[in-house]
Every structure is written in C-alpha cells, then in structure tokens.
Design a protein around this motif. Structure first.
Motif, PDB file in Angstrom:
ATOM      1  N   TYR A 182      56.368  94.619  15.957  1.00  0.00           N
ATOM      2  CA  TYR A 182      55.030  94.370  15.406  1.00  0.00           C
ATOM      3  C   TYR A 182      54.441  95.690  14.892  1.00  0.00           C
ATOM      4  N   LYS A 183      54.551  96.732  15.710  1.00  0.00           N
ATOM      5  CA  LYS A 183      54.047  98.052  15.324  1.00  0.00           C
ATOM      6  C   LYS A 183      54.875  98.635  14.163  1.00  0.00           C
ATOM      7  N   VAL A 290      61.818 102.417   8.104  1.00  0.00           N
ATOM      8  CA  VAL A 290      61.216 102.535   9.434  1.00  0.00           C
ATOM      9  C   VAL A 290      62.349 102.554  10.461  1.00  0.00           C
ATOM     10  N   ALA A 291      62.508 103.678  11.140  1.00  0.00           N
ATOM     11  CA  ALA A 291      63.580 103.850  12.125  1.00  0.00           C
ATOM     12  C   ALA A 291      63.095 103.336  13.472  1.00  0.00           C
ATOM     13  N   VAL A 292      63.802 102.321  13.996  1.00  0.00           N
ATOM     14  CA  VAL A 292      63.435 101.704  15.271  1.00  0.00           C
ATOM     15  C   VAL A 292      64.620 101.739  16.240  1.00  0.00           C
ATOM     16  N   GLY A 293      65.767 101.263  15.783  1.00  0.00           N
ATOM     17  CA  GLY A 293      66.975 101.240  16.613  1.00  0.00           C
ATOM     18  C   GLY A 293      67.364 102.661  17.003  1.00  0.00           C
ATOM     19  N   LEU A 294      67.921 102.817  18.195  1.00  0.00           N
ATOM     20  CA  LEU A 294      68.137 104.151  18.753  1.00  0.00           C
ATOM     21  C   LEU A 294      69.589 104.424  19.143  1.00  0.00           C
ATOM     22  N   PRO A 295      70.529 104.319  18.167  1.00  0.00           N
ATOM     23  CA  PRO A 295      71.899 104.710  18.503  1.00  0.00           C
ATOM     24  C   PRO A 295      71.911 106.192  18.865  1.00  0.00           C
ATOM     25  N   GLY A 296      72.593 106.545  19.955  1.00  0.00           N
ATOM     26  CA  GLY A 296      72.636 107.958  20.361  1.00  0.00           C
ATOM     27  C   GLY A 296      73.403 108.794  19.343  1.00  0.00           C
ATOM     28  N   TYR A 318      57.896 104.196  17.451  1.00  0.00           N
ATOM     29  CA  TYR A 318      58.246 104.191  18.882  1.00  0.00           C
ATOM     30  C   TYR A 318      57.312 103.226  19.617  1.00  0.00           C
ATOM     31  N   VAL A 319      57.842 102.143  20.095  1.00  0.00           N
ATOM     32  CA  VAL A 319      57.107 101.032  20.744  1.00  0.00           C
ATOM     33  C   VAL A 319      55.712 100.850  20.144  1.00  0.00           C
ATOM     34  N   ASN A 321      51.048 100.818  21.254  1.00  0.00           N
ATOM     35  CA  ASN A 321      50.069 101.182  22.283  1.00  0.00           C
ATOM     36  C   ASN A 321      49.543  99.936  22.996  1.00  0.00           C
ATOM     37  N   ARG A 322      48.564 100.103  23.870  1.00  0.00           N
ATOM     38  CA  ARG A 322      48.040  98.961  24.638  1.00  0.00           C
ATOM     39  C   ARG A 322      47.488  97.890  23.705  1.00  0.00           C
ATOM     40  N   GLN A 323      46.820  98.319  22.643  1.00  0.00           N
ATOM     41  CA  GLN A 323      46.226  97.349  21.715  1.00  0.00           C
ATOM     42  C   GLN A 323      47.314  96.594  20.945  1.00  0.00           C
ATOM     43  N   ASP A 324      48.374  97.297  20.537  1.00  0.00           N
ATOM     44  CA  ASP A 324      49.490  96.600  19.864  1.00  0.00           C
ATOM     45  C   ASP A 324      50.051  95.520  20.780  1.00  0.00           C
ATOM     46  N   ALA A 325      50.122  95.820  22.083  1.00  0.00           N
ATOM     47  CA  ALA A 325      50.660  94.835  23.035  1.00  0.00           C
ATOM     48  C   ALA A 325      49.744  93.610  23.090  1.00  0.00           C
ATOM     49  N   VAL A 326      48.448  93.858  23.136  1.00  0.00           N
ATOM     50  CA  VAL A 326      47.497  92.729  23.170  1.00  0.00           C
ATOM     51  C   VAL A 326      47.653  91.875  21.908  1.00  0.00           C
ATOM     52  N   GLU A 327      47.755  92.527  20.767  1.00  0.00           N
ATOM     53  CA  GLU A 327      47.862  91.786  19.495  1.00  0.00           C
ATOM     54  C   GLU A 327      49.193  91.026  19.407  1.00  0.00           C
ATOM     55  N   ALA A 328      50.280  91.684  19.799  1.00  0.00           N
ATOM     56  CA  ALA A 328      51.601  91.029  19.698  1.00  0.00           C
ATOM     57  C   ALA A 328      51.665  89.816  20.631  1.00  0.00           C
TER      58      ALA A 328
END
Ligand code: 8ID
Ligand code: ZN
Length: 371
Positions: A182-183, A290-296, A318-319, A321-328
């Motif tokens: 979502y973010k 937008v880089a999200v996946g985290l292959p080492g 990167y993930v 915040n608290r508000q993004d969690a509420v909205e998602a």
C-alpha cells in the motif's frame, strides 16, 4: 504443498478465542537458535514481567512473510536477535498491560503486530511519519521476538488496531504484506488509469499489491510464474499476466501490454534478484522503479546516461508507518482487498519455509498459532 487456494471460509469476524483473556504459565513458540535454522516449536514460559509501555498479545493468527525466511537463513547484511521467535504479521488480542501501555490499548482490544515493533516517535524521522527509518526502531521477529508464539510481548504504541469487521486471519497478512505494498504504491506516485508492473504478483506481497493497485484505479501488469499464480493475479484484476520463466522477451511483452511505452511504474515485490534486472528497461521515460523485494546481495544497476536521458526515478520503500497500517487495514475491512490464504498450524512452519524457498506458495500462508 498444494498451491494456496483463495480462502473465503471465515464466517464470523470474531474468533471465540478472542474472548479468552486468561494467561497461562507456558505457551508454544517457534524458535531458531542460529543462522540457517532449523526452526522448531517448543513449550516455553510466558513472559511474566511487562516493562513500561509493553503489552502482552495473545496471538491467534500470523502470516508468514518471506522476510521471516530471509531472517532465518541470515541472507541479509543485518544481524538479528538469537535465539529468535520470528513472525511480524500477528493478529490477536491484548491480554495484559505494562505501566503506561493503557494510554494506547486496553485489555481485549483486537490488535496487530507489524514489522515495526517500536520507534521513538520523537526523532526527525518519526515526527515526519517515517517511523521505519527511526534509528531506534525495533523490528518484530528480527530485533525482538515476534508473532510465531501464542503470547507475544510488544510495544503498545505501535500495535495496530484491527477493525471489528475484519477476521483476524484475513487481517494478519495486511500487517506486513498489505501495509508494505500500500505504501509502495503511494511511493510510485501514479494517477488512476496509469500502468503499474508488479513482479512477484502471485506472492504474498504481490497479490495484495495487485488489489490495492486495482482499487486505486491503476492498470496492472502482473509478472510471476506458473498457472496458479497466473489464475490468482487474473482473478484479482490484473489486466495482463506475464510468466517470467516462459516469456521470450519480457521487456517487449510488458511494453506491448502498456500501449508500447512501458508502465509508469514497477513495484518490485519479488524476493529474487532477477526481477530487478529488467525493470529499468521496461518502465517508460519519467517512470518510477519502487524497490520492495529484498533479495540479499543484490544491486540495482542503473546506467547513468539513460537514468538522466529518460528521467527515471528509483525509490526504496520500507514497510509503512502506523497511519499506513490503519489505512491498509481499513481498505481490507471494507472488502476492497482480500488476502488469499491457506491456513496451516504453527507446527508446519518448517514445511512452509521449504515451500516458500522453492516458490510454491501462491498468496499467503497464515498460521493458526494454537495448532
Ligand atoms: O518493506 C519492505 N520493502 C518489505 C516488506 C516485506 C517483505 C520487503 N519484503 C520483501 C521480502 O523480504 C521478500 O524479499 O519482499 C519480498 C517478497 O516477499 P513475499 O511476498 O513475502 O514473498 P513470496 O510470497 O515468496 O513471493 C515472492 C514472489 O516473487 C516471485 C515468486 O515466484 C513469488 O511468487 N518472483 C521471483 I522469486 N522472481 C521473480 C521474477 N524474476 C518473481 N516474480 C517476477 N519476476
Ligand atoms: Zn514482512
């Protein structure tokens, strides 16, 4: 393991276990002691003492994120706590409070344990809403024990309230996978009608990304492999599915599917390095990766000339915040996004990691922590 089928079996939003607020002396936790595992389920004492601001959460369900597997394998350039209880998509109820925690939650509240377990809320990053970037941030199932246990200690101020209409099993994967994509879609800065490519579209993050993108009015080009992931992405509203293992020319196919110019953004939700290789070639000029996946151990190789000439943007996300969690969670509670999941018991975690490693899981696995 058979690929995940869409799960629509939650009949009532409230699990009877949510009403049992007593705390036993012992509980079950999935623990690994060293880098590389193995993980095993053990009976251990429940935390008795809660420090200032802490809450004890009776975890009923937890999603399994590929991050949990990266943590166990130790393939990131960061050290985690050892021994460790993993898990950061926990959904349950508050059963005990440390001093000061009552400011944020009360006993019986339905809450989620997300990846960001805590942040200082006072620094420059926190004040501006960039809680994941707080230098003091703690991460569930990484720097502190997470949600693969029946009773988890967490920080009250970062617990996410779960809407009453959303069953806890549905909610769990929203707490990392949902919030993150979502973010990430916000970071893509798209407008309705624009194209977004989603490599990893059949996975845990990806299948939710398809839905948040469709809900926002974007046109989705899903990239992943296999018939189950194709069927899932198409059912969730992807306009095009491209199988990265069988396509003859990924870049050309993606361009064709987006009117010839390429998508306006790529939200890379794949856990493998190859997904990054071609993204800068297929996004259109002025597009965003937008880089999200985290292959080492993976670099994004951007040619300077073409980055300038085509005015490309590369953004790490990167993930949330608290508000993004509420909205998602709110979007999920209103039925605009539904986790496609299969429920297994906590004891099956080793097998889940095996299947995740070999790319067999479409959607998410949600663990029933009591089983
Ligand atoms: O905050 C963040 N940025 C964040 C948050 C949560 C998770 C990042 N992650 C990271 C995880 O650590 C992991 O590296 O996102 C990645 C995806 O996590 P996941 O969705 O939990 O993994 P999954 O369910 O295994 O799905 C991965 C999908 O990627 C596909 C696989 O087939 C699978 O469906 N995939 C791969 I591997 N290579 C691909 C490629 N080249 C690809 N899809 C398209 N093209
Ligand atoms: Zn995660």
């Amino acid at each position: 393991m058979a690929p995940t089928a869409s799960n629509t079996t939650s009949s009532s939003a409230i699990d009877p276990r949510e009403k049992k607020l007593d705390v036993p002396g012992q509980h079950k936790a999935a623990i690994f002691d060293k880098k590389g595992g193995p993980v095993s389920v053990r009976t251990v004492p429940v935390a008795r003492e809660l420090k200032h601001g802490e809450a004890l959460v009776r975890v009923i369900y937890s999603g399994v994120c590929h991050t949990d597997l990266h943590a166990m394998l130790g393939d990131w350039p960061l050290d985690n706590k050892l021994p460790l209880v993993g898990g950061h998509e926990g959904a349950g109820v508050v059963v005990a409070l440390g001093e000061g925690a009552e400011e944020f939650v009360k006993i019986g509240d339905r809450v989620g344990i997300k990846w960001i377990a805590d942040s200082c809320l006072k620094c420059d990053f926190c004040r501006r809403g960039f809680e994941p970037n707080c230098p003091e941030a703690q991460c569930s199932g990484f720097t502190v024990d997470g949600s693969f246990q029946q009773y988890a200690v967490s920080y009250a101020r970062h617990l996410s309230p779960i809407p009453d209409s959303l069953p806890l099993d549905q909610a769990a994967p929203i707490l990392c996978a949902g919030v993150t994509v979502y973010k990430a879609l916000k970071e893509a800065q798209l407008t309705p009608g624009q194209f977004v490519a989603i490599p990893g579209a059949g996975g845990g993050l990806g299948h939710l990304a398809v839905q948040y993108a469709v809900a926002a009015g974007y046109r989705v080009i899903a990239i992943d492999t296999g018939n189950d992931k194709r069927a899932l992405a198409e059912k969730l509203g992807a306009e095009t599915f491209i199988d990265f293992k069988t396509t003859k020319n990924l870049v050309e196919e993606i361009k064709q599917a987006s009117g010839g110019l390429g998508p306006h953004a790529a939200v890379v939700a794949a856990s493998g390095a190859a997904a990054y290789e071609q993204a800068l070639d297929y996004i259109r000029s002025r597009g965003t990766l937008v880089a999200v996946g985290l292959p080492g151990g993976t670099d994004i190789k951007a040619n300077v000339f073409f980055t300038v000439f085509r005015s490309l943007r590369i953004v790490g996300s990167y993930v949330g915040n608290r508000q993004d969690a509420v909205e998602a969670l709110d979007i999920a509670a209103r039925g605009k996004v539904r986790t496609s999941f299969k429920t297994l018991g906590l004891s099956e975690l080793p097998k889940v990691y095996e299947d995740m490693n070999s790319g067999k899981i479409a959607g998410r696995i949600v663990l029933d922590i009591d089983k």
